[in-house]
Design a protein around this motif. Structure first.
Motif, PDB file in Angstrom:
ATOM      1  N   GLU A  19       0.744  -1.083  -0.020  1.00 28.03           N
ATOM      2  CA  GLU A  19      -0.104  -0.081  -0.073  1.00 28.03           C
ATOM      3  C   GLU A  19       0.956   1.110  -0.076  1.00 28.03           C
ATOM      4  O   GLU A  19       0.406   2.227  -0.501  1.00 28.03           O
ATOM      5  N   CYS A  20       1.902   1.200   0.712  1.00 28.60           N
ATOM      6  CA  CYS A  20       2.999   2.463   0.539  1.00 28.60           C
ATOM      7  C   CYS A  20       3.359   2.858  -0.773  1.00 28.60           C
ATOM      8  O   CYS A  20       3.490   3.988  -1.151  1.00 28.60           O
ATOM      9  N   ILE A  49       1.666   2.072  -3.489  1.00 33.64           N
ATOM     10  CA  ILE A  49       0.398   2.320  -4.185  1.00 33.64           C
ATOM     11  C   ILE A  49       0.289   3.825  -4.030  1.00 33.64           C
ATOM     12  O   ILE A  49      -0.317   4.574  -4.876  1.00 33.64           O
ATOM     13  N   THR A  50       0.127   4.482  -2.751  1.00 36.53           N
ATOM     14  CA  THR A  50      -0.369   5.531  -2.254  1.00 36.53           C
ATOM     15  C   THR A  50       0.837   6.646  -2.434  1.00 36.53           C
ATOM     16  O   THR A  50       0.610   7.988  -2.440  1.00 36.53           O
ATOM     17  N   CYS A  51       2.119   6.345  -2.808  1.00 36.76           N
ATOM     18  CA  CYS A  51       3.193   7.089  -2.800  1.00 36.76           C
ATOM     19  C   CYS A  51       3.156   7.814  -4.117  1.00 36.76           C
ATOM     20  O   CYS A  51       3.235   7.552  -5.299  1.00 36.76           O
ATOM     21  N   MET A  52       2.681   8.925  -4.082  1.00 38.43           N
ATOM     22  CA  MET A  52       2.703  10.049  -5.192  1.00 38.43           C
ATOM     23  C   MET A  52       3.915  10.872  -5.939  1.00 38.43           C
ATOM     24  O   MET A  52       3.835  10.994  -7.025  1.00 38.43           O
ATOM     25  N   CYS A  67       4.480  13.709   2.265  1.00 38.90           N
ATOM     26  CA  CYS A  67       3.118  13.886   2.330  1.00 38.90           C
ATOM     27  C   CYS A  67       2.642  12.650   3.356  1.00 38.90           C
ATOM     28  O   CYS A  67       1.433  13.148   3.764  1.00 38.90           O
ATOM     29  N   MET A  75       1.529   9.995   2.945  1.00 31.94           N
ATOM     30  CA  MET A  75       0.597   9.040   2.529  1.00 31.94           C
ATOM     31  C   MET A  75       0.853   7.607   2.866  1.00 31.94           C
ATOM     32  O   MET A  75       0.299   6.630   3.047  1.00 31.94           O
ATOM     33  N   CYS A  76       2.381   7.251   2.725  1.00 32.34           N
ATOM     34  CA  CYS A  76       2.763   5.886   2.820  1.00 32.34           C
ATOM     35  C   CYS A  76       2.628   5.587   4.296  1.00 32.34           C
ATOM     36  O   CYS A  76       2.399   4.384   4.928  1.00 32.34           O
ATOM     37  N   SER A 127      -0.935   4.509   5.122  1.00 33.31           N
ATOM     38  CA  SER A 127      -1.636   3.498   4.350  1.00 33.31           C
ATOM     39  C   SER A 127      -0.839   2.225   4.946  1.00 33.31           C
ATOM     40  O   SER A 127      -1.535   1.157   4.531  1.00 33.31           O
ATOM     41  N   CYS A 128       0.369   2.262   5.568  1.00 33.09           N
ATOM     42  CA  CYS A 128       0.776   0.948   5.967  1.00 33.09           C
ATOM     43  C   CYS A 128      -0.062   0.066   6.775  1.00 33.09           C
ATOM     44  O   CYS A 128      -0.592   0.627   7.784  1.00 33.09           O
TER      45      CYS A 128
END
Length: 150
Positions: free
Chosen positions: A67-68, A70-73, A96, A98-99, A102-103
């Motif tokens: 997930e980290c 996938i969500t890393c922009m 940001c 996000m990682c 989302s982990c």
């Protein structure tokens, strides 16, 4: 594919894995002189107590579908298709978090000094095996190494 495996029933909570990780990622090379209060000496994983007060190792699992990543922009997190290792490039990181959010294991966290870089397990690259695995006296932490054919 390289993945960390956890058998929480074997964990005694000794924190040898945490200390080994701290030592590996510090400028120090001696357990006895490692400054545990220095914010620059941090572990990429930790031990928590579960609802029954049993110790549970919390380490990056280098997930099959992380997930980290996938969500890393910004593209700072990448998964190597051959080894399965999820790596972090701090120069690409936009901080940001996000990682971090989302982990599913709650492993990723910002560094204590700058709050800009993410602390992320690198499976002790350039080592025969990760230091957390090497220093776990009970065998609660192990590594799965599977051959992957592309």
């Amino acid at each position: 594919m390289h993945r960390i495996l956890i058998d929480k029933k074997l964990c005694t909570g000794c924190k040898s894995c945490v200390l080994a990780c701290m030592l590996k990622h510090s400028e120090n090379n001696n357990f006895y002189t490692l400054d545990l209060e220095n914010i620059d000496n941090d572990s990429m994983g930790h031990i928590e107590l579960d609802k029954n007060n049993n110790p549970t190792p919390i380490f990056c699992r280098h997930c099959e579908e992380p997930e980290c990543v996938i969500t890393c922009m910004s593209g700072a997190l990448k998964k190597d298709k051959i080894t399965g290792v999820v790596s972090y490039n701090q120069t690409k990181c936009g901080s940001c978090y996000m990682c971090v959010m989302s982990c599913p294991y709650g492993v990723l966290k910002p560094d204590e000094r700058s709050k800009q870089n993410i602390l992320k397990c690198d499976l002790c690259k350039n080592e025969k095996e990760p230091k957390c695995v090497e220093n776990c006296p009970s065998g609660a932490i192990s590594i799965l190494k599977e051959e992957v054919y592309a």
